[in-house]
Enzyme design. Sequence first.
Site, PDB file in Angstrom:
ATOM      1  N   GLY A 153      26.766  29.399  65.666  1.00 44.86           N
ATOM      2  CA  GLY A 153      26.339  28.787  64.410  1.00 44.86           C
ATOM      3  C   GLY A 153      27.505  28.572  63.476  1.00 44.86           C
ATOM      4  N   ALA A 154      28.632  28.142  64.034  1.00 48.14           N
ATOM      5  CA  ALA A 154      29.892  28.106  63.284  1.00 48.14           C
ATOM      6  C   ALA A 154      30.178  26.775  62.613  1.00 48.14           C
ATOM      7  CB  ALA A 154      31.057  28.469  64.208  1.00 48.14           C
ATOM      8  N   SER A 155      29.231  25.849  62.626  1.00 50.85           N
ATOM      9  CA  SER A 155      29.506  24.540  62.031  1.00 50.85           C
ATOM     10  C   SER A 155      29.226  24.497  60.534  1.00 50.85           C
ATOM     11  CB  SER A 155      28.684  23.451  62.732  1.00 50.85           C
ATOM     12  OG  SER A 155      27.303  23.702  62.599  1.00 50.85           O
ATOM     13  N   GLY A 187      27.946  27.240  56.809  1.00 51.45           N
ATOM     14  CA  GLY A 187      27.448  28.506  56.267  1.00 51.45           C
ATOM     15  C   GLY A 187      28.235  29.743  56.647  1.00 51.45           C
ATOM     16  N   ASP A 241      22.833  25.300  72.319  1.00 50.58           N
ATOM     17  CA  ASP A 241      21.505  25.136  71.733  1.00 50.58           C
ATOM     18  C   ASP A 241      20.687  26.355  72.107  1.00 50.58           C
ATOM     19  OD1 ASP A 241      19.002  24.438  70.869  1.00 50.58           O
ATOM     20  OD2 ASP A 241      18.877  22.562  71.985  1.00 50.58           O
ATOM     21  N   LEU A 242      20.523  27.261  71.165  1.00 47.83           N
ATOM     22  CA  LEU A 242      19.856  28.526  71.453  1.00 47.83           C
ATOM     23  C   LEU A 242      18.360  28.372  71.726  1.00 47.83           C
ATOM     24  CD1 LEU A 242      21.685  30.722  68.806  1.00 47.83           C
ATOM     25  CD2 LEU A 242      21.914  30.901  71.290  1.00 47.83           C
ATOM     26  N   ASN A 300      25.654  34.854  65.088  1.00 48.69           N
ATOM     27  CA  ASN A 300      25.334  34.481  63.715  1.00 48.69           C
ATOM     28  C   ASN A 300      24.226  33.434  63.618  1.00 48.69           C
ATOM     29  OD1 ASN A 300      25.961  33.676  60.737  1.00 48.69           O
ATOM     30  ND2 ASN A 300      26.339  31.815  61.919  1.00 48.69           N
ATOM     31  N   SER A 356      19.060  40.775  58.972  1.00 51.73           N
ATOM     32  CA  SER A 356      18.678  40.521  57.589  1.00 51.73           C
ATOM     33  C   SER A 356      17.892  41.710  57.075  1.00 51.73           C
ATOM     34  CB  SER A 356      17.818  39.257  57.500  1.00 51.73           C
ATOM     35  OG  SER A 356      17.161  39.160  56.257  1.00 51.73           O
ATOM     36  N   TYR A 363      10.178  35.022  60.958  1.00 53.70           N
ATOM     37  CA  TYR A 363      11.610  35.228  60.715  1.00 53.70           C
ATOM     38  C   TYR A 363      11.916  36.722  60.612  1.00 53.70           C
ATOM     39  CZ  TYR A 363      16.156  35.131  58.371  1.00 53.70           C
ATOM     40  OH  TYR A 363      17.469  35.334  58.040  1.00 53.70           O
TER      41      TYR A 363
END
Length: 257
Positions: free
Chosen positions: A31-33, A35, A88-89, A116, A170, A194
């Site tokens: 998810g490094a693209s 945030g 793509d998870l 992440n 979280s 979530y």
Amino acid sequence: MIPRASRRTRKLDEARLSTVDLTGKTVLVTGASSGLGEATARALAARGARVVLGVRDLQAGARVARGIRDSIEGCPEDRVLVPTTPLDLSSNASVAAFAREVSSTHAPVLDVLVNNAGVNFLPKSFTPEGIGTIAQINFLGPAALTRLLEEPLRRAAARGGAAVVAHVSSATHRYAAIAPDARAFLRTWEHGSYAASKLANVVFANECQRRWGQSPTSETHANDERPRTMSGTRGRVVSVAIDPGAVFSNLWLRDAF
């Protein structure tokens, strides 16, 4: 906001953190693209790590990689890189293909894995296997990726130090409970999916630590057929769950409230 009278302190010593040298270490951030993932990749690269970006959008990943390299004086091209296979998870096949490329080409020895990537506020949807999309992307996908990269992580630990898997969870995991039937978590869609996925992250992180903590990485030398285990955390893969706190990232852009 923390009141002035609060006795709470930051857990991170910024001065000490700035002295960390990760030269020679290879890190994968999912998810490094954007945030938290982008910020994590940037911080690790700035401290000398070779960073592999796990992204679904390869063009966005390439832009982030280029931006990070441009922000570091004298940064070599291979300091921050994007595999040719997207991650793509939501797809088990994508996770497997990505793991094959990473372990064979970019990180046969992986010092740190940062799980992440995550989603929230999605419309009701399921994978072709009937798994809720949030459960798949936030938990099952990262769990599968972790297991598929276990060998590169163990190689890094055996090389002379502890490899680390950081599962980004979280504080909302405290609002969830472990369902007596796994299908209630995996195959249903409801408010709280979530939080349940983040509880699953914590439970998985703890289980990884339990298993890996009992199985030190061993080295076999040419003149000694008996494996040599390493004490403490050295030679082990360490698993930790992380609560990053309240951060406004792209995840919140889908929040309708």
